[in-house]
Design an enzyme around this catalytic site. Sequence first.
Site, PDB file in Angstrom:
ATOM      1  NE  ARG A 126      -3.847   1.941   2.597  1.00 37.16           N
ATOM      2  CZ  ARG A 126      -3.774   2.848   3.786  1.00 37.16           C
ATOM      3  NH1 ARG A 126      -3.185   2.479   4.850  1.00 37.16           N
ATOM      4  NH2 ARG A 126      -4.745   3.810   3.748  1.00 37.16           N
ATOM      5  CG  HIS A 186      -1.449   5.149  -0.507  1.00 31.40           C
ATOM      6  ND1 HIS A 186      -1.868   5.724   0.577  1.00 31.40           N
ATOM      7  CD2 HIS A 186      -2.028   4.371  -1.112  1.00 31.40           C
ATOM      8  CE1 HIS A 186      -3.109   5.082   0.623  1.00 31.40           C
ATOM      9  NE2 HIS A 186      -3.168   4.306  -0.436  1.00 31.40           N
ATOM     10  CG  ASP A 187       6.338   7.054  -3.186  1.00 31.85           C
ATOM     11  OD1 ASP A 187       6.472   8.095  -3.021  1.00 31.85           O
ATOM     12  OD2 ASP A 187       7.301   6.337  -3.949  1.00 31.85           O
ATOM     13  CG  ASP A 239       8.728  11.316  -5.456  1.00 37.19           C
ATOM     14  OD1 ASP A 239       7.767  10.649  -5.016  1.00 37.19           O
ATOM     15  OD2 ASP A 239       8.582  12.452  -5.380  1.00 37.19           O
ATOM     16  CD  GLU A 265       3.527  12.240  -1.017  1.00 40.01           C
ATOM     17  OE1 GLU A 265       3.521  11.059  -1.031  1.00 40.01           O
ATOM     18  OE2 GLU A 265       4.288  12.991  -1.707  1.00 40.01           O
ATOM     19  CG  ASN A 300      -0.550   8.095   2.980  1.00 34.23           C
ATOM     20  OD1 ASN A 300      -1.263   7.310   2.351  1.00 34.23           O
ATOM     21  ND2 ASN A 300       0.199   9.310   2.306  1.00 34.23           N
ATOM     22  CG  HIS A 360      -8.071  -3.889  -2.290  1.00 37.66           C
ATOM     23  ND1 HIS A 360      -9.055  -3.223  -2.577  1.00 37.66           N
ATOM     24  CD2 HIS A 360      -7.013  -2.858  -2.137  1.00 37.66           C
ATOM     25  CE1 HIS A 360      -8.911  -2.047  -2.919  1.00 37.66           C
ATOM     26  NE2 HIS A 360      -7.770  -1.627  -2.432  1.00 37.66           N
ATOM     27  CB  THR A 361      -5.417 -10.520  -2.105  1.00 38.39           C
ATOM     28  OG1 THR A 361      -5.500 -11.961  -1.574  1.00 38.39           O
ATOM     29  CG2 THR A 361      -3.995 -10.252  -2.373  1.00 38.39           C
ATOM     30  CG  ASP A 412      -5.673 -15.677  -2.091  1.00 31.41           C
ATOM     31  OD1 ASP A 412      -6.267 -14.842  -2.039  1.00 31.41           O
ATOM     32  OD2 ASP A 412      -5.906 -16.921  -1.288  1.00 31.41           O
TER      33      ASP A 412
END
Length: 319
Positions: free
Chosen positions: A61, A65-66, A73, A87, A93, A190-191, A250
């Site tokens: 995640r 988000h980066d 970066d 951030e 975050n 999201h697994t 999975d």
Amino acid sequence: MASTIGIVMMMMMMMVPLTCLASELSVDYYEHTCPHVDSIVAGAVHKATMNDKTVPSALLRMHFHDCFIRGCDGSILLESKGKNKAEKDGPPNISLHAFYVIENAKKALEAICPGVVSCSDILALAARDAVTLSGGPSWEVPKGRKDGRISKAVETRQLPAPTFNISQLQQSFSQRGLSLEDLVALSGGHTLGFAHCSSFQNRIHKFSPKQGIDPSLNPSFANTLQSKCHIENKVKNAGSTLDSSATYFDNAYYKLLLGGKSILSSDQALLTHPTTKALVSKYADSQIEFERAFVKSMIKMSSIINGGQEIRLQCNLIR
């Protein structure tokens, strides 16, 4: 909620243009300057995961988000300083953790090849290792990113919100050079995910003036979510994993989505467009097809760069 989404969309229109420049990256970028970079980062991720099974989902995640703000970066790693709120302290975050894993890897790399490996490359490698250690695929990570010097909490409004519909998701991804195929494949991350109740309260309480629960939710599953997130519940960090095997990589996420057991509105949105719905079904039917698409999209996303300026000596601080 409508006003929040409006602000998000406005910020997207104002965002810094992101460019996918994979040609500037190379899988053997550190072959002569720091040949053990992959194994050192993998070791740091493995050690942390042995102590905390939530580390892989956090690192995956974190990388996402980066890359979605100013390109990949490492700006997500910077600490707030003075009047500038970075951030990592932006609302989306706040729940991110495991930053220490990147710092530990950086410290180990500085000991053998000082000033060579960027923090943004370390994060990209760590995200790959997070997937692999969770039973998912491995891949060669293109390297050569530079670290950025700008990190602003206000820009986290550009991140796709859990309440986004398919049009908003498509716009968000396309602005970063990512397709509907990438959207569905990367959503499969999201697994390994977890969502706090605040991210899906809109689906289980007062969904509409006439319905308390989102009718697309499986009724018994909705009841389970309500019990975890009862309005009177004061349990800190209450929420739900995003699939039934939250520490294993999975395709269960897609199977649950088709069964009315998705958590977020943005997950459910994938079933409202013929292209994305077909891809959900495809990945639900085949773990191999999902992994192949996920690797392709991860490489594509992690190659979004926007002119980082330096190699940080500490990942949380600029020189």
